[in-house]
Design an enzyme around this catalytic site. Structure first.
Site, PDB file in Angstrom:
ATOM      1  CB  CYS A  67       1.970   2.358   7.155  1.00 21.67           C
ATOM      2  SG  CYS A  67       1.961   4.117   6.884  1.00 21.67           S
TER       3      CYS A  67
ATOM      4  CB  CYS B 233      -4.651  -2.374   4.489  1.00 19.62           C
ATOM      5  SG  CYS B 233      -3.516  -3.684   3.995  1.00 19.62           S
TER       6      CYS B 233
ATOM      7  CB  CYS C 212       3.274  -5.419   2.899  1.00 18.17           C
ATOM      8  SG  CYS C 212       2.399  -4.913   1.410  1.00 18.17           S
ATOM      9  CB  CYS C 213       3.834  -0.849   5.680  1.00 19.25           C
ATOM     10  SG  CYS C 213       2.037  -0.901   5.851  1.00 19.25           S
TER      11      CYS C 213
ATOM     12  CB  CYS D 274      -3.292  -0.170   0.679  1.00 21.04           C
ATOM     13  SG  CYS D 274      -1.653   0.522   0.399  1.00 21.04           S
TER      14      CYS D 274
HETATM   15 FE1  SF4 Z   1       0.837  -3.270   2.064  1.00 20.23          FE
HETATM   16 FE2  SF4 Z   1      -1.491  -2.864   3.315  1.00 20.23          FE
HETATM   17 FE3  SF4 Z   1       0.714  -1.482   4.016  1.00 20.23          FE
HETATM   18 FE4  SF4 Z   1      -0.539  -1.022   1.696  1.00 20.23          FE
HETATM   19  S1  SF4 Z   1      -1.348  -0.655   3.780  1.00 20.23           S
HETATM   20  S2  SF4 Z   1       1.620  -1.172   1.993  1.00 20.23           S
HETATM   21  S3  SF4 Z   1      -1.152  -3.112   1.076  1.00 20.23           S
HETATM   22  S4  SF4 Z   1       0.337  -3.690   4.231  1.00 20.23           S
END
Ligand code: SF4
Length: 237
Positions: free
Chosen positions: A232, A207, A120-121, A204
Site C-alpha cells: 500500500c 480490499c 486511496c492508499c 481495509c
Molecule cells: Fe483504500 Fe483499499 Fe488502500 Fe484501504 S487498502 S486505503 S480502502 S485502497
C-alpha cells in the site's frame, strides 16, 4: 556526530538467526530517539507488541485508521490496549482529502485501476503514516520475508529513505508462519477474530478477502492485482 552523518551511517547487518529481542534492542539503540511500533493489529504485529512488552523497552504504539477497517480490527485494538494497559496513538487521514476523493471518484475508486488504488492508499494510509513518523527516530514492524515477493529481501534493520532518515526494525524478518502461530498459542495472545476465518493478512475491509487453501498469506489483499503490486506504500517507497 552531526545529524546528517548519523543519518548516512550504514547500519550493521545482524547475522541470520538473530533473536527478536536483540534486533529490537539493537534497533532501538541505533535509532537513538523515540521508537514506535506501527500496529495494524495483524497477528505479526500483535506478536511484536507482546515481545516489546516482554523486553520492557520504551517503544510506543501507533495505528492508522483509514476509515475502512473491519469492526473486528477495532475490537482487537481495544482488547490489546486493555490487556497491556497501553495507549495507542491513532492517526486518521486528512478529512478534506478523503472528502475530495470520495466526492470525485466515489466510495470504491480503488477498484478502478492500480493508480486509483494507490491514490486511496496514499490518502488514507501513507499520509497519516508520514505524520506518525515525523517525530520518530525508529519504527518497528511485524514484516516477515516469506509473506510476499515484495518482502523477500527485508533485513532486521533498515534505513528508510525519507526526509529525516529513520530506522525500521523488523524483528520477525526471518520468522515463518508456523513460528508466529506457535508464539500466539504459547502466549495465548488476543488476535483478530478474522484470522480464524481464513484471513491471515487483514487490511481495509473492502480490499481484503479470506484466502483459499494453498494460497499465500497475502493472496486476499487486493486480490484483483498482481502479487508484485500488493503493497500500500507503507513499506514500499
Ligand atoms: Fe483504500 Fe483499499 Fe488502500 Fe484501504 S487498502 S486505503 S480502502 S485502497
Amino acid at each position: 556526530m552531526s545529524d546528517s552523518a548519523h543519518k548516512n551511517r550504514k547500519l550493521p547487518e545482524l547475522s541470520p538467526g538473530t533473536a527478536h529481542e536483540d534486533a529490537l534492542r539493537e534497533g532501538t539503540r541505533l535509532a537513538g530517539g523515540p521508537v514506535s511500533l506501527a500496529c495494524s493489529f495483524s497477528v505479526e504485529d500483535i506478536v511484536v507488541l507482546d515481545m516489546i512488552m516482554e523486553t520492557g523497552l520504551k517503544i510506543g504504539v501507533f495505528a492508522i485508521d483509514t476509515g475502512r477497517l473491519n469492526e473486528e480490527t477495532y475490537e482487537t485494538a481495544e482488547a490489546l490496549g486493555a490487556r497491556y494497559g497501553i495507549r495507542i496513538e491513532w492517526y486518521f487521514p486528512q478529512a478534506a482529502d478523503v472528502e475530495e476523493l470520495v466526492r470525485e471518484k466515489g466510495l470504491f475508486s480503488f477498484r478502478n485501476s492500480l493508480e486509483d488504488r494507490k491514490e486511496c492508499c496514499r490518502i488514507r494510509k501513507v499520509e497519516p503514516l508520514d505524520r506518525a513518523l515525523e517525530n520518530l527516530a525508529g519504527w518497528v514492524t511485524g514484516l516477515r520475508r516469506e509473506q510476499n515477493v515484495t518482502r523477500a529481501q527485508i533485513s532486521f534493520l533498515e534505513r528508510e529513505d525519507r526526509e529525516g532518515a529513520i530506522i525500521k526494525i523488523n524483528p520477525l524478518a526471518e520468522w515463518t508462519a508456523d513460528q508466529v502461530s506457535e508464539y500466539v498459542q504459547k502466549k495465548q495472545l488476543t488476535v483478530n477474530r478474522l484470522n480464524g476465518l481464513g484471513y491471515p493478512s487483514i487490511g481495509c475491509a473492502p480490499c481484503t478477502r479470506a484466502v483459499r487453501p494453498g494460497e499465500d498469506a497475502r493472496a486476499g489483499r487486493w486480490w484483483w492485482e498482481n502479487p508484485e503490486h500488493k503493497e500500500c506504500g507503507l513499506h514500499s517507497r
